[in-house]
Every structure is written in structure tokens, then in C-alpha cells.
Design a protein around this motif. Sequence first.
Motif, PDB file in Angstrom:
ATOM      1  N   ALA A   1       0.851  -1.191   0.000  1.00  0.00           N
ATOM      2  CA  ALA A   1       0.000   0.000   0.000  1.00  0.00           C
ATOM      3  C   ALA A   1       0.882   1.235   0.000  1.00  0.00           C
ATOM      4  O   ALA A   1       2.107   1.155   0.217  1.00  0.00           O
ATOM      5  N   LEU A   2       0.263   2.393  -0.242  1.00  0.00           N
ATOM      6  CA  LEU A   2       0.985   3.661  -0.263  1.00  0.00           C
ATOM      7  C   LEU A   2       1.360   4.111   1.143  1.00  0.00           C
ATOM      8  O   LEU A   2       0.583   3.938   2.087  1.00  0.00           O
ATOM      9  N   ALA A   3       2.524   4.728   1.263  1.00  0.00           N
ATOM     10  CA  ALA A   3       2.929   5.365   2.524  1.00  0.00           C
ATOM     11  C   ALA A   3       2.629   6.850   2.402  1.00  0.00           C
ATOM     12  O   ALA A   3       3.439   7.628   1.892  1.00  0.00           O
TER      13      ALA A   3
ATOM     14  N   LEU B   1       2.321  -5.677   6.296  1.00  0.00           N
ATOM     15  CA  LEU B   1       1.862  -4.542   5.499  1.00  0.00           C
ATOM     16  C   LEU B   1       3.094  -3.757   5.076  1.00  0.00           C
ATOM     17  O   LEU B   1       3.829  -3.242   5.928  1.00  0.00           O
ATOM     18  N   VAL B   2       3.349  -3.682   3.782  1.00  0.00           N
ATOM     19  CA  VAL B   2       4.511  -2.965   3.258  1.00  0.00           C
ATOM     20  C   VAL B   2       4.023  -1.656   2.646  1.00  0.00           C
ATOM     21  O   VAL B   2       3.213  -1.654   1.708  1.00  0.00           O
ATOM     22  N   LEU B   3       4.498  -0.546   3.179  1.00  0.00           N
ATOM     23  CA  LEU B   3       4.101   0.775   2.717  1.00  0.00           C
ATOM     24  C   LEU B   3       5.248   1.387   1.923  1.00  0.00           C
ATOM     25  O   LEU B   3       6.367   1.502   2.430  1.00  0.00           O
ATOM     26  N   PHE B   4       4.992   1.772   0.671  1.00  0.00           N
ATOM     27  CA  PHE B   4       6.029   2.403  -0.150  1.00  0.00           C
ATOM     28  C   PHE B   4       5.683   3.870  -0.377  1.00  0.00           C
ATOM     29  O   PHE B   4       4.520   4.234  -0.534  1.00  0.00           O
ATOM     30  N   GLY B   5       6.711   4.708  -0.353  1.00  0.00           N
ATOM     31  CA  GLY B   5       6.498   6.140  -0.517  1.00  0.00           C
ATOM     32  C   GLY B   5       7.237   6.916   0.551  1.00  0.00           C
ATOM     33  O   GLY B   5       7.984   6.360   1.360  1.00  0.00           O
ATOM     34  N   SER B   6       6.994   8.215   0.584  1.00  0.00           N
ATOM     35  CA  SER B   6       7.828   9.100   1.396  1.00  0.00           C
ATOM     36  C   SER B   6       7.486   9.123   2.886  1.00  0.00           C
ATOM     37  O   SER B   6       8.347   9.429   3.714  1.00  0.00           O
ATOM     38  N   ALA B   7       6.263   8.832   3.273  1.00  0.00           N
ATOM     39  CA  ALA B   7       5.870   8.941   4.687  1.00  0.00           C
ATOM     40  C   ALA B   7       6.553   7.856   5.530  1.00  0.00           C
ATOM     41  O   ALA B   7       6.624   6.695   5.129  1.00  0.00           O
ATOM     42  N   THR B   8       7.039   8.231   6.687  1.00  0.00           N
ATOM     43  CA  THR B   8       7.759   7.325   7.577  1.00  0.00           C
ATOM     44  C   THR B   8       6.874   6.886   8.740  1.00  0.00           C
ATOM     45  O   THR B   8       5.788   7.429   8.958  1.00  0.00           O
TER      46      THR B   8
ATOM     47  N   ALA C   1      -1.583  -8.923  -2.388  1.00  0.00           N
ATOM     48  CA  ALA C   1      -2.602  -7.950  -2.792  1.00  0.00           C
ATOM     49  C   ALA C   1      -2.026  -6.553  -2.693  1.00  0.00           C
ATOM     50  O   ALA C   1      -1.074  -6.307  -1.938  1.00  0.00           O
ATOM     51  N   LEU C   2      -2.613  -5.626  -3.454  1.00  0.00           N
ATOM     52  CA  LEU C   2      -2.365  -4.207  -3.255  1.00  0.00           C
ATOM     53  C   LEU C   2      -3.626  -3.620  -2.647  1.00  0.00           C
ATOM     54  O   LEU C   2      -4.730  -3.808  -3.179  1.00  0.00           O
ATOM     55  N   ALA C   3      -3.485  -2.932  -1.519  1.00  0.00           N
ATOM     56  CA  ALA C   3      -4.627  -2.355  -0.811  1.00  0.00           C
ATOM     57  C   ALA C   3      -4.706  -0.861  -1.105  1.00  0.00           C
ATOM     58  O   ALA C   3      -3.698  -0.152  -1.015  1.00  0.00           O
ATOM     59  N   PHE C   4      -5.902  -0.388  -1.429  1.00  0.00           N
ATOM     60  CA  PHE C   4      -6.079   1.008  -1.826  1.00  0.00           C
ATOM     61  C   PHE C   4      -7.392   1.520  -1.228  1.00  0.00           C
ATOM     62  O   PHE C   4      -8.437   1.531  -1.875  1.00  0.00           O
ATOM     63  N   PRO C   5      -7.346   1.979   0.034  1.00  0.00           N
ATOM     64  CA  PRO C   5      -8.588   2.313   0.749  1.00  0.00           C
ATOM     65  C   PRO C   5      -9.033   3.773   0.642  1.00  0.00           C
ATOM     66  O   PRO C   5      -9.743   4.269   1.514  1.00  0.00           O
ATOM     67  N   SER C   6      -8.642   4.481  -0.429  1.00  0.00           N
ATOM     68  CA  SER C   6      -8.962   5.907  -0.550  1.00  0.00           C
ATOM     69  C   SER C   6     -10.465   6.163  -0.452  1.00  0.00           C
ATOM     70  O   SER C   6     -11.270   5.439  -1.043  1.00  0.00           O
ATOM     71  N   THR C   7     -10.813   7.228   0.248  1.00  0.00           N
ATOM     72  CA  THR C   7     -12.222   7.607   0.371  1.00  0.00           C
ATOM     73  C   THR C   7     -12.700   8.430  -0.821  1.00  0.00           C
ATOM     74  O   THR C   7     -13.906   8.622  -1.008  1.00  0.00           O
ATOM     75  N   THR C   8     -11.770   8.940  -1.611  1.00  0.00           N
ATOM     76  CA  THR C   8     -12.090   9.564  -2.887  1.00  0.00           C
ATOM     77  C   THR C   8     -10.849   9.454  -3.752  1.00  0.00           C
ATOM     78  O   THR C   8      -9.723   9.486  -3.255  1.00  0.00           O
ATOM     79  N   GLU C   9     -11.046   9.292  -5.058  1.00  0.00           N
ATOM     80  CA  GLU C   9      -9.909   9.110  -5.959  1.00  0.00           C
ATOM     81  C   GLU C   9     -10.344   9.512  -7.368  1.00  0.00           C
ATOM     82  O   GLU C   9     -11.409   9.104  -7.835  1.00  0.00           O
ATOM     83  N   GLY C  10      -9.520  10.328  -8.017  1.00  0.00           N
ATOM     84  CA  GLY C  10      -9.848  10.762  -9.363  1.00  0.00           C
ATOM     85  C   GLY C  10      -9.691   9.672 -10.402  1.00  0.00           C
ATOM     86  O   GLY C  10     -10.432   9.611 -11.384  1.00  0.00           O
ATOM     87  N   PHE C  11      -8.711   8.793 -10.197  1.00  0.00           N
ATOM     88  CA  PHE C  11      -8.514   7.650 -11.089  1.00  0.00           C
ATOM     89  C   PHE C  11      -8.042   6.446 -10.281  1.00  0.00           C
ATOM     90  O   PHE C  11      -8.789   5.514 -10.061  1.00  0.00           O
TER      91      PHE C  11
END
Length: 369
Positions: free
Chosen positions: A197-199, A224-231, A266-276
Motif C-alpha cells: 500500500a501507499l505510505a 503490510l509494506v508501505l512504499f512512498g515518502s511517509a515514515t 494484494a495491493l490495498a487502496f482504501p482511498s475515500t475519494t480518488e480521481g482515477f
Amino acid sequence: MPPDVIVNGKFLRAPMTGVHRVAYEICNALADLEAAQAPQLRGRRFEVWHSRDGGDAARSLSLATRQIGPFDSIPWEQLTLPARQGRPVLLSLCNVGPMLAGNAVTMIHDAQVMLSPRSYTFAFRAWYRVVQTVLGRRNRALLTVSDFSRGQLARAGLAPLERIHTVHNGVDHVLRVAADPAAVTRLALAGESYVLALATTQEHKNIAVLLRAFARPELAGVKLVLFGSATREAFVAEGHAVPPGVVFAGRVSDGELRALMEGACALAFPSTTEGFGLPPLEAMLLGTPAVCAPCGALPEVCGAAALYADPHDDAAWAGVLAGLAADGDRRAALGAAGRDRAGQFTWRRAALRLLEVLDGLEPGRSEGS
């Protein structure tokens, strides 16, 4: 000879984001159509104009480029571009463009600044609202990346629905990059069961529900592996409890991300709103199941080839993800369905759709003119 369409190359001066990737990929798809002398171009020539600080990145584009001055950054976009534009259409692909340009088309990817204001700083929100309001009134048309976003932008009053056009993103760029196992090795994930998932601590990305889900006993054997800039520290500072089974991968290359996606259950994507929602579709094209919240454009894009869980129900997420981790046959079936669904979204198709919109703005243009 001046181009028929100038592409706003301000994106070339910034680190790669999902929005910037769209600009890169559409430009390169247009270049492929030019090389093939595709009749859909109707004789149009495209050229990417950029400032001095975008020169290095411009070399990664196949489309013709030109450096113009003066200035850099926002002053370059808001002053230099419209002053030098002349008669060509000015195409901006990254949410904002010059407010002084009238013969222009801008792609606004979503209405997140209005739908989830707490995900952004006050200054960012204020700037986007001013610029996008002006663009909606002055531009000849707006583009966006999903029918969901099209409706949201119209309801926000940026432009009437008939002046907003959907150009779905492509996703086939992930197949051009070889998988690099460096991150999998560095994080000791080979042979491990993990969800990717996204970090990010942005509120609308809703990673908090995953943190709560991975604190539950159903997911005790899954990371849970989070990739991206957030630590980890960034999540703690926002008041989130981070379970011990969460791994922070940091920023990764495209090749490393492909390897992480291919190794995940799996890739988890729990966004509450998303443009694409590029990441779930990228994972699907690589044969990895996507589990999404049924929000925003995610059902429109992922369709029945993804699984869905309530964005506010950590028990639901734990149940779906634990079930996938334990059932290889179901993962394989979803992987096959995901490949079929994601294969429909290509950058060539996006570029052709963009040309259709331009045709609608110039109905008298004949092929080859």
C-alpha cells in the motif's frame, strides 16, 4: 514552423508523481503516433515547451521539446508561457496552467482539494482554487481522468459538464520496466506473505484503516509494506498507532515497485475519494489482486476485477486481505481478471482520446492540414 499544440512542460522540473507520469506518458504516446504518421493527428504538430530547469528531464521525452525563457517555476508558467504562446493551443496536463491563456485546454485530474481539504495545506488549497476557477472559465475545454471526476468538477462549478471531457489514464507503462528485486531483498520479503500500500498521511488516502486492520489477529502472519515518502514517525505524529508488522519501504524505483507488486498477495487502496487510481490498476496488470474502497473513480476503473471493502471498517479489510493471503487459487483467478481489465487502459488510447477532444474544438480541421 510553430507547433499546432504547445504542451506545458512545467512538470519536467519536478520529481515524478502520479500526475506527472500522466503528462510524460501522454507526450510519449503522442510521439509514437507522430512517428507512425497516424491519421488521427490530422496534421497536428505537438511540442513541449519547458523552462531552463526542466532541460534534463526533457531528454526523457520522445516528443519535440523547446526551452523558452525567462523565469522558472510558477512565474514561467503564468507569465512566460502565455506571453510566448502565439496562435497554438496550449495544453496543460497537471492540474494547473496559465491563467492568462484563453486558447488553452487543461487536465484537472480530480476535485480532491474541494472534497478532502484537510489533505492539503491552506496555501496549496487557496492557489489551486483560484487558478482552477479561472481556468474553468477561460479555457476552451477541461480534461479529466474519469467520469467520476468529470461529475465532481462540474458540480464544483468549474465548468459545465459539456466542456469537461474524460481521458482515462493508461497503465501499460509498468510493462516497460524490468522488475528489480533490490527492495524485496533489502526488506527481507522474499517468501513472506505481504500486502502492499501507499505510505502517505493524506487523509483521503485513508491508510489509517489498514493500520487498524493489521493490528487485528486475522492478519498476524501477514506484513503490510508501505512504499512512498511517509515514515513510521510521520504516522505516529499524526496520532496513528503503527502495528509491529508494518514495513516502511521508503521511496522506491519503478523497477523496485514492480517487483514489490509482483511479490505481494494484494495491493490495498482504501482511498475515500480518488480521481482515477493508478496503483491498483498497475498491480492488476501485473497479475496482483487489488482490494479497494468502493469510492470515487475506483469502481469505474477497476470494475468487477477488484475486491472492495468498506473504507471505515478495519474488520472488513482484515477479513478480505486475510482470505486472499490464504487462498492462492483465488489470487490467481483475480490476477487473471485484473490483467484483462487493466489491459484495456493504454496510453495510446489516452492519446487518441485527447485528439478526439481537440477535433471537437476544431471541427473544420481536415486530415493533413
